[in-house]
Design an enzyme around this catalytic site. Sequence first.
Site, short mmCIF file in Angstrom:
data_model
loop_
_atom_site.label_atom_id
_atom_site.label_comp_id
_atom_site.label_asym_id
_atom_site.label_seq_id
_atom_site.Cartn_x
_atom_site.Cartn_y
_atom_site.Cartn_z
N GLY A 203 -0.95 4.92 1.98
CA GLY A 203 -1.30 4.33 3.26
C GLY A 203 -1.27 5.31 4.41
O GLY A 203 -1.65 4.98 5.53
N GLU A 272 1.47 -3.33 7.12
CA GLU A 272 0.03 -3.45 7.40
C GLU A 272 -0.77 -2.37 6.69
O GLU A 272 -1.92 -2.57 6.33
CB GLU A 272 -0.22 -3.27 8.90
CG GLU A 272 0.17 -4.42 9.76
CD GLU A 272 -0.12 -4.07 11.20
OE1 GLU A 272 -1.09 -4.61 11.76
OE2 GLU A 272 0.61 -3.22 11.75
N THR A 275 1.49 1.23 1.14
CA THR A 275 1.05 0.71 -0.16
C THR A 275 2.23 0.51 -1.11
O THR A 275 3.30 1.11 -0.94
CB THR A 275 0.09 1.70 -0.84
OG1 THR A 275 0.79 2.91 -1.10
CG2 THR A 275 -1.12 1.98 0.04
N SER A 285 12.56 -0.11 1.84
CA SER A 285 13.38 -1.29 2.10
C SER A 285 12.54 -2.30 2.87
O SER A 285 11.70 -1.92 3.69
CB SER A 285 14.60 -0.89 2.95
OG SER A 285 15.32 -2.05 3.35
N TYR A 544 19.13 1.80 12.91
CA TYR A 544 17.81 2.31 13.22
C TYR A 544 17.82 2.79 14.68
O TYR A 544 18.16 2.02 15.58
CB TYR A 544 16.80 1.17 13.05
CG TYR A 544 15.36 1.59 12.91
CD1 TYR A 544 14.79 1.76 11.65
CD2 TYR A 544 14.57 1.80 14.01
CE1 TYR A 544 13.48 2.12 11.50
CE2 TYR A 544 13.24 2.18 13.88
CZ TYR A 544 12.69 2.33 12.62
OH TYR A 544 11.38 2.70 12.48
#
EC number: 2.5.1.26
Lengths: 609, 609
Positions: A203, A272, A275, A285, A544
């Site tokens: 992707g 979105e 892959t 994750s 994060y």
Amino acid sequence: MASSGHGSGRQEAADRRLRLIAGHLHPRIAASECKAEAAESDPVRAKTVPKRRQEVMKWNGWGYSDSRFLFNKKGQAEFTGRRYRLGGLIFPSLKDWFESTFGANLQHKSPPTAALNSSAITPPNLNEPFLQDLKSMGIPHSLEAEDRVFRAHGHCLHEIFALREGRFGRLPDMVVWPNCHDDVVKIVELACQHNACLIPYGGGTSVSSALECPPDEMRSIVSLDTSQMNHILWIDEKNLTAHVEAGIVGQELERLLNESGFCTGHEPDSMEFSTLGGWVATRASGMKKNIYGNIEDLVVHIKMVTPRGVVEKSCQVPRMSTGPDIHHFIMGSEGTLGVVTEVTLKIRPLPEYQKYGSVVFPNFEQGVACLREVAKQRCAPASIRLMDNAQFQFGHALKPQVSSIFTSFLDGLKKFYITKFKGFDTHRLCVATLLFEGDREKVLQHEKQVYDIAAKFGGLAAGEDNGQRGYMLTFVIAYLRDLGMDYYVIGESFETSVPWDRVLDLCRNVKERITRECKERGVQFPPMSTCRVTQTYDAGACVYFYFAFNYRGLADPVHVYEQVEHAAREEILANGGSLSHHHGGMALHDEGSRWGTSAGIWAGARIRF
Amino acid sequence: MASSGHGSGRQEAADRRLRLIAGHLHPRIAASECKAEAAESDPVRAKTVPKRRQEVMKWNGWGYSDSRFLFNKKGQAEFTGRRYRLGGLIFPSLKDWFESTFGANLQHKSPPTAALNSSAITPPNLNEPFLQDLKSMGIPHSLEAEDRVFRAHGHCLHEIFALREGRFGRLPDMVVWPNCHDDVVKIVELACQHNACLIPYGGGTSVSSALECPPDEMRSIVSLDTSQMNHILWIDEKNLTAHVEAGIVGQELERLLNESGFCTGHEPDSMEFSTLGGWVATRASGMKKNIYGNIEDLVVHIKMVTPRGVVEKSCQVPRMSTGPDIHHFIMGSEGTLGVVTEVTLKIRPLPEYQKYGSVVFPNFEQGVACLREVAKQRCAPASIRLMDNAQFQFGHALKPQVSSIFTSFLDGLKKFYITKFKGFDTHRLCVATLLFEGDREKVLQHEKQVYDIAAKFGGLAAGEDNGQRGYMLTFVIAYLRDLGMDYYVIGESFETSVPWDRVLDLCRNVKERITRECKERGVQFPPMSTCRVTQTYDAGACVYFYFAFNYRGLADPVHVYEQVEHAAREEILANGGSLSHHHGGMALHDEGSRWGTSAGIWAGARIRF
């Protein structure tokens, strides 16, 4: 064996067994058939991620060409396009937040170079024998500059920054589009035979530099684009598994499974565009891992093509104890060992009921204590995320004009404020967003349990809308970096996992460290340095971080950025965190070698075989 | 880094951080101290698994010397000793079941050779330089015949059968007892330096031939016995983890953790004798994995000593995406890659409440359908096991005389029979045993959910006692094989995992195949061939088989046994099952090579490095 018996009883057993085995061989056979045309003829698919990415996607920024943030003539922030629910909306508060947070100024622009100038691209270094054999096999390929540029990078800051300046490093010399597993086998054989260098491309959302071509690579570099291997080959409703080609993108996989009443529930923020093969190769994750598990929990079977042949287990069983688990060699290998071509995944029936929620805590410490207790009681909802105060303010800045569900978080709070939130300091409070899934009755029980725990830590329920908007921003936030770069602001995210008792120290120390390093390295404006706890586990959590700063006055902003990020990683390690929780092995370039991963190149793999 | 700052605020942060790091380094330091004496001085421990195993354990059979089944003068079966709740009890029905099931006869005995005759043992082939260096390091060792014999085998049928006949194959030439990780490092260095051959030895419960010494091994073979590395080095109550030396046996680990109010919940049937290191090396599964997970779910950190140095991750975090997962190289390696010395495991607070249960189904098919639905709804209790009719009959045969809780299953059923079980055929019905754990309220909810599902498949609740007795037999059943061997009956268990839709075919076909193969290979009595479903997963189940037969009249019973077992494995594979779910890679000798495992020998590992 099965057929070796005599006598009708045994013959029956044998026949029964043969039917059984045949029935289960079928999927494997199906898996070998090429189905590319079906994909091309799918109109929805064509609009999401077509073979020619340039038709719908940006060449020097994130996502779809028609979707971007901009400041309009009135100086109001606006999100273009109609793909997202936020499309076409105005964000009145974003300008003030942006200018005050970064010391930015709409008069000071740093726009990208206008268009992709193909003439500036060095022509391909072709491996003629490879190319001829490829043609004779009828496997689609391209030598076009645009196709090569699109597959020369992931989405690391330095990669996008360079593109915006019209600078191109070493590019793949050609792109090939295998249509199925067998095509990949042929391509890998050709690469070995003619000494071409393969880089698997899924992707293109990598943030670990795994797609970067080494500048000194003399061999012809071939980008192996898996995007045409995007079919669900079979769905097994009895065992709740699906066998899928690895090139399918997340949104397609879920859309197609949903049509049959199923889902994988695997929802990384990149879904979105990223892959299935990419998830496996980078050990991805998903946001809802508390119900569905991370990729290692979802995978039942993996097929990978390597220079030494195809690697796969001999059966599709729930568990085996016979030797080391090859799946865990493949997951995290980031393309260095081979090309993942097909995966059998667990699927689940679509949840009967979904409910969002949110909780406000007086401070981050209380919020973390609550999440730890939720983990201890093992009652985490599908998703639970705790934002620090800076991200809470950020969320407020993303309040769109007019819209019921989009009432800003602060407005959402007003309902409660006078009565409940007296004494809450809006500059200290922090917010957890929740997503529950399951059958209605259980969700409501579950919800009560979580809110009861939250209450013990001073947490107050703050409504469904606030929670839902939090998750709706997920896909849109990725577009904000491009807006920042239009006005001298660069930033990125990085993440870690850490034992529970070190979460608070790590968060505080890393944020302090970033601020300090920016100052010491001559950044002239205070940086944004913020974090959220995005996953809970028995023994720790995933944290994060976002950080960004205004680089006006810096000669080499990207270098400064990378020095600061490196320092932040060192701080993470010093505080007992991991290099990465889900972004892959090379999230920190010069740390990559610690893990023996190379930039997704066969050469790298070969010496390891 | 941390300490590089100036100014009091930053200095504070630095100090805080240093304390933090120091605090977390402490355990690692502690981990290096040798604590053997403490262990020796523990009286309970001394009684369970002492350094000199011959003091309490059988040399040619299962378990403790004082615990065995025998037929007394009256021909009544009796279980000796006081270690187990069944100790000293009489089993009036066992004789009839035994004779009718196997065509055995108490007049036809096949007793083992009386005692271990040390003079029959070939003297050790010593590696003098290794021995001298070992002595100079003060690491305990032994050259005694008994010590060597005890570490020359696991519990495969052929191994025990040979011992009963007083036949000894290649033995380890000496035994060493490292007291800690550092001792193992020294021993491995010596082995490399002097070309000695090491075989790691934990609890000796292997059924995969991993402890067998290759007859043609010319080097001196050193059995590395981890039994003295049996300490809990630290318990981290904040992160719910414990750092433990790998030689600790399961029952000790749970006993010691329970004293602090915790447990791992990892309970393989071998837990009386098997060790933490063995669980990791063989990728063990625990009876209560539905709550606590299998060993791969419990492990947070592993330390392994290899010929190339110590392998361990650099942090103790819940999840990492940086490259392949080395834990999954170690798990299943069965001693071929190194010696596991220390492990950090997840722990849980002791459950507030435990409740047993049982359900009777009209037939096996209905029972399997129920388990599949339970798995689909993800509401499996801590343990759920479904026995086929033959095992249900077997359970009945193990009804002890006098005892309330020990009323036999059938008696237990009588309460219900007239009213509920009309129409149930006692030759077709099958039984599921259940174990629930958690807080009381949730257990009761959970229980209701499971019994409601069972009812949909014709399952009827059959009481707590029947369930509890099922689990209580777990540790005692292992002793029955020795009783069988006293009367010409040999048998063993083997297991597999398989997708849900193939469970029934696999169970039926494997049992049929065993019966057929026995007949074709001249076994003169019908074999016992029975199975149970012992674990449920999202995509499949674990099936556990027992098979045994009366070998009177056979020239080479073990060879016949192994031919039949091999055929059974082929049948399993043909039906989509795995070679093993939890018994390790070499459960089938000639299949072992498929997985590249060797008999736990360093030589095997070396060539793979």
